[in-house]
Each structure stands twice: as C-alpha cells, then as structure tokens.
Design a protein around this motif. Sequence first.
Motif, PDB file in Angstrom:
ATOM      1  N   UNK A 153       0.831  -1.206   0.000  1.00  0.00           N
ATOM      2  CA  UNK A 153       0.000   0.000   0.000  1.00  0.00           C
ATOM      3  C   UNK A 153       0.864   1.253   0.000  1.00  0.00           C
ATOM      4  N   UNK A 154       1.899   1.278   0.810  1.00  0.00           N
ATOM      5  CA  UNK A 154       2.779   2.450   0.881  1.00  0.00           C
ATOM      6  C   UNK A 154       3.479   2.680  -0.460  1.00  0.00           C
ATOM      7  N   UNK A 155       3.966   1.626  -1.073  1.00  0.00           N
ATOM      8  CA  UNK A 155       4.652   1.749  -2.369  1.00  0.00           C
ATOM      9  C   UNK A 155       3.719   2.302  -3.440  1.00  0.00           C
ATOM     10  N   UNK A 156       2.471   1.907  -3.412  1.00  0.00           N
ATOM     11  CA  UNK A 156       1.535   2.308  -4.452  1.00  0.00           C
ATOM     12  C   UNK A 156       0.843   3.638  -4.185  1.00  0.00           C
ATOM     13  N   UNK A 157       0.763   4.044  -2.927  1.00  0.00           N
ATOM     14  CA  UNK A 157       0.046   5.270  -2.596  1.00  0.00           C
ATOM     15  C   UNK A 157       0.956   6.438  -2.255  1.00  0.00           C
ATOM     16  N   UNK A 158       2.223   6.177  -2.016  1.00  0.00           N
ATOM     17  CA  UNK A 158       3.153   7.237  -1.649  1.00  0.00           C
ATOM     18  C   UNK A 158       3.133   8.380  -2.658  1.00  0.00           C
ATOM     19  N   UNK A 159       2.901   9.591  -2.167  1.00  0.00           N
ATOM     20  CA  UNK A 159       2.921  10.770  -3.018  1.00  0.00           C
ATOM     21  C   UNK A 159       1.636  11.039  -3.784  1.00  0.00           C
ATOM     22  N   UNK A 160       0.627  10.193  -3.634  1.00  0.00           N
ATOM     23  CA  UNK A 160      -0.612  10.389  -4.400  1.00  0.00           C
ATOM     24  C   UNK A 160      -1.620  11.267  -3.662  1.00  0.00           C
ATOM     25  N   UNK A 161      -1.470  11.378  -2.349  1.00  0.00           N
ATOM     26  CA  UNK A 161      -2.451  12.110  -1.554  1.00  0.00           C
ATOM     27  C   UNK A 161      -3.613  11.249  -1.107  1.00  0.00           C
ATOM     28  N   UNK A 162      -3.720  10.049  -1.630  1.00  0.00           N
ATOM     29  CA  UNK A 162      -4.786   9.135  -1.231  1.00  0.00           C
ATOM     30  C   UNK A 162      -4.285   8.280  -0.080  1.00  0.00           C
ATOM     31  N   UNK A 163      -5.051   8.265   0.980  1.00  0.00           N
ATOM     32  CA  UNK A 163      -4.712   7.424   2.129  1.00  0.00           C
ATOM     33  C   UNK A 163      -5.857   6.462   2.372  1.00  0.00           C
ATOM     34  N   UNK A 164      -5.537   5.173   2.361  1.00  0.00           N
ATOM     35  CA  UNK A 164      -6.548   4.173   2.640  1.00  0.00           C
ATOM     36  C   UNK A 164      -6.681   4.019   4.142  1.00  0.00           C
ATOM     37  N   UNK A 165      -7.897   4.024   4.611  1.00  0.00           N
ATOM     38  CA  UNK A 165      -8.163   3.801   6.031  1.00  0.00           C
ATOM     39  C   UNK A 165      -8.286   2.291   6.203  1.00  0.00           C
ATOM     40  N   UNK A 166      -7.395   1.717   7.000  1.00  0.00           N
ATOM     41  CA  UNK A 166      -7.435   0.271   7.191  1.00  0.00           C
ATOM     42  C   UNK A 166      -8.057  -0.118   8.518  1.00  0.00           C
ATOM     43  N   UNK A 167      -8.382   0.877   9.335  1.00  0.00           N
ATOM     44  CA  UNK A 167      -9.051   0.601  10.597  1.00  0.00           C
ATOM     45  C   UNK A 167      -9.762   1.848  11.072  1.00  0.00           C
ATOM     46  N   UNK A 168     -11.025   1.693  11.432  1.00  0.00           N
ATOM     47  CA  UNK A 168     -11.796   2.816  11.974  1.00  0.00           C
ATOM     48  C   UNK A 168     -11.671   2.820  13.492  1.00  0.00           C
ATOM     49  N   UNK A 169     -11.749   4.007  14.090  1.00  0.00           N
ATOM     50  CA  UNK A 169     -11.717   4.048  15.555  1.00  0.00           C
ATOM     51  C   UNK A 169     -12.928   3.313  16.116  1.00  0.00           C
ATOM     52  N   UNK A 170     -12.738   2.667  17.246  1.00  0.00           N
ATOM     53  CA  UNK A 170     -13.835   1.956  17.920  1.00  0.00           C
ATOM     54  C   UNK A 170     -14.807   2.982  18.471  1.00  0.00           C
ATOM     55  N   UNK A 171     -16.096   2.692  18.325  1.00  0.00           N
ATOM     56  CA  UNK A 171     -17.131   3.614  18.839  1.00  0.00           C
ATOM     57  C   UNK A 171     -17.397   3.345  20.292  1.00  0.00           C
TER      58      UNK A 171
END
Length: 159
Positions: free
Chosen positions: A141-159
Amino acid sequence: MLKLNNSLSSETAVNQYAELYMAGRCISTPFFSNVLQAWKQRNHPNMLFVTFEEMKQDLRGVINRVAAHLGKQPTEKQLEQLERHLSFESMKDNQWVNKENMGYRKTDSSGERIAFMRKGQTGDWKNHLSTEVAQKMDVWMEENLGGTGLELVTELPKK
C-alpha cells in the motif's frame, strides 16, 4: 508461479489470495492503478470519490454528499429510507449484492454457505492474514500510494 490451492486451510488460502491480489492476478486487479485512475479525477465536476470507510463512519453524511452532487434534495423520509436500504445489514441480505442472481453460491469445507458480503468491518483482513502477509500488504500500500495524496483507512476508531 503462485497458484491458489483450494485443498489448504482457509488461513493459508486467504494468505495465498492476498499474495495473488497484490501481484495483480485476481479479478478487479490491478487494484491501485484502477483506484488511482479515479482518484486523479476526484476534482472533476462529474466525479465523486466515496469510500466504504466514509460510509461506515457517516452513511447519512455520504448520502447527503451524493444527493448534493446529483443536485437532489431528499426529504427526511427519503433519507431514512436510503439509510436503511444502504446499510451494510440490508446489503448483506440483498441477493443482487451477494451475486446470488449470477449463481454465486460458495460454501466452506463443512458445506456452510459463505456470503459474498461478510462482516462489513474495516480492518478485519488483519484478523485473517499472517503477520508476514499483513506486513507485505502494508508495504504494498505504501509503495503504491506514496505521493498520491490518497490514504486508505485500514481501521476505523472503535465507537
């Protein structure tokens, strides 16, 4: 050549599938070139970029964004209906979403039906991958998204 072996344990099969997916050898891949193609167009007036995680965090807010993008102003009743219809709970029971209309009927080794729509939890993949494959996925993910401005959320905060 990595090949999926259906006779292995489900954990091994999931790890193999993740490796194949990262290698771009599965349906809907290569993932990042497809996603980044849309991401680059995110500011185009005809494009609205929405993620599953945004929908999980604030479905009503996403519905309102989509409606505004389409120039619509749904009533409160329509918003409530859309929110119910588009909830994960509703989607996981929808035969069209689960591809049952296309003959999708997968079962596990005991014959138990495996739904196309599983849990609807962000980050659940980490519970199924080995530490090694999860680390590879983080690097991928880091290799493919670095510098694109897109950040994938892989975990949401617990409610």
